[in-house]
Design a protein around this motif. Sequence first.
Motif, short mmCIF file in Angstrom:
data_model
loop_
_atom_site.label_atom_id
_atom_site.label_comp_id
_atom_site.label_asym_id
_atom_site.label_seq_id
_atom_site.Cartn_x
_atom_site.Cartn_y
_atom_site.Cartn_z
N MET A 55 19.03 -13.99 2.71
CA MET A 55 18.11 -13.32 1.83
C MET A 55 16.98 -12.79 2.71
SD MET A 55 16.24 -14.66 -1.65
CE MET A 55 17.77 -14.86 -2.57
N SER A 56 16.85 -11.49 2.74
CA SER A 56 15.89 -10.84 3.62
C SER A 56 14.48 -11.43 3.47
CB SER A 56 15.85 -9.34 3.31
OG SER A 56 14.96 -8.68 4.17
N GLY A 57 13.92 -11.83 4.60
CA GLY A 57 12.57 -12.37 4.62
C GLY A 57 12.44 -13.80 4.16
N VAL A 58 13.55 -14.40 3.71
CA VAL A 58 13.49 -15.77 3.20
C VAL A 58 14.29 -16.74 4.06
CG1 VAL A 58 13.92 -17.24 1.20
CG2 VAL A 58 13.19 -14.89 0.86
N GLY A 59 15.50 -16.33 4.46
CA GLY A 59 16.31 -17.20 5.28
C GLY A 59 17.78 -17.15 4.92
N GLU A 60 18.48 -18.19 5.33
CA GLU A 60 19.91 -18.29 5.14
C GLU A 60 20.25 -19.67 4.58
OE1 GLU A 60 23.08 -16.67 8.04
OE2 GLU A 60 22.92 -18.80 8.53
N ALA A 61 21.26 -19.71 3.72
CA ALA A 61 21.71 -20.98 3.16
C ALA A 61 23.16 -20.84 2.72
CB ALA A 61 20.84 -21.39 1.97
N ALA A 62 23.86 -21.95 2.67
CA ALA A 62 25.22 -21.95 2.11
C ALA A 62 25.10 -21.69 0.61
CB ALA A 62 25.88 -23.30 2.37
N ASN A 63 26.16 -21.14 0.01
CA ASN A 63 26.14 -20.86 -1.42
C ASN A 63 25.72 -22.07 -2.25
OD1 ASN A 63 26.70 -18.11 -1.72
ND2 ASN A 63 28.88 -18.44 -1.42
N TYR A 64 26.20 -23.26 -1.90
CA TYR A 64 25.89 -24.43 -2.72
C TYR A 64 24.41 -24.80 -2.70
CZ TYR A 64 25.75 -27.63 1.32
OH TYR A 64 25.43 -28.27 2.48
N GLU A 65 23.67 -24.30 -1.72
CA GLU A 65 22.24 -24.61 -1.65
C GLU A 65 21.36 -23.37 -1.74
OE1 GLU A 65 21.73 -26.63 2.11
OE2 GLU A 65 22.37 -24.86 3.24
N CYS A 66 21.90 -22.27 -2.28
CA CYS A 66 21.16 -21.00 -2.30
C CYS A 66 19.97 -21.00 -3.26
CB CYS A 66 22.09 -19.83 -2.59
SG CYS A 66 22.71 -19.78 -4.27
#
Length: 147
Positions: A55-66
């Motif tokens: 997510m631009s400007g927010v970060g990265e996460a696996a789908n289960y923790e999005c």
Amino acid sequence: MKLEMSATFQQELPIKYLKFLEENSNGVRLKNNSRWDKRIWHLMGKEALLKKRKMSGVGEAANYECLKLYTTVQQEVGMEFTAPSTHFRSVKLERVAKGFVIGHENGDYLYLDPECKFTVWAYYHDGGEVALISKSFTQLLRTQKPL
């Protein structure tokens, strides 16, 4: 409700849900029959749950923790520290962020709430609202129709 530690997700999850993942590696579509939510949810298999999203400007996460990403955006745009709920009292964003996402539909998410006995909730991304869908994953499967 029995829980089991998942080595893949590094947390305790309901045994019925872990069994579902074993039996449905590609996930399933599930028609919700509640009075206020008649949509078809796409319950993800293990591979889809582990897929990373940015997510631009927010970060990265696996789908289960999005939900961590979405609640961060809500806080950054000045939304209150609670998510309004259509059918329940407001829920703290901190609690929503801990939700374990199990499915999606049109940008909205279906998730298990570990702070409330793994009840099943919907997170509506447009307004950041939440709604209680089922008292448990077992009950969700019992009352909904797989397609």
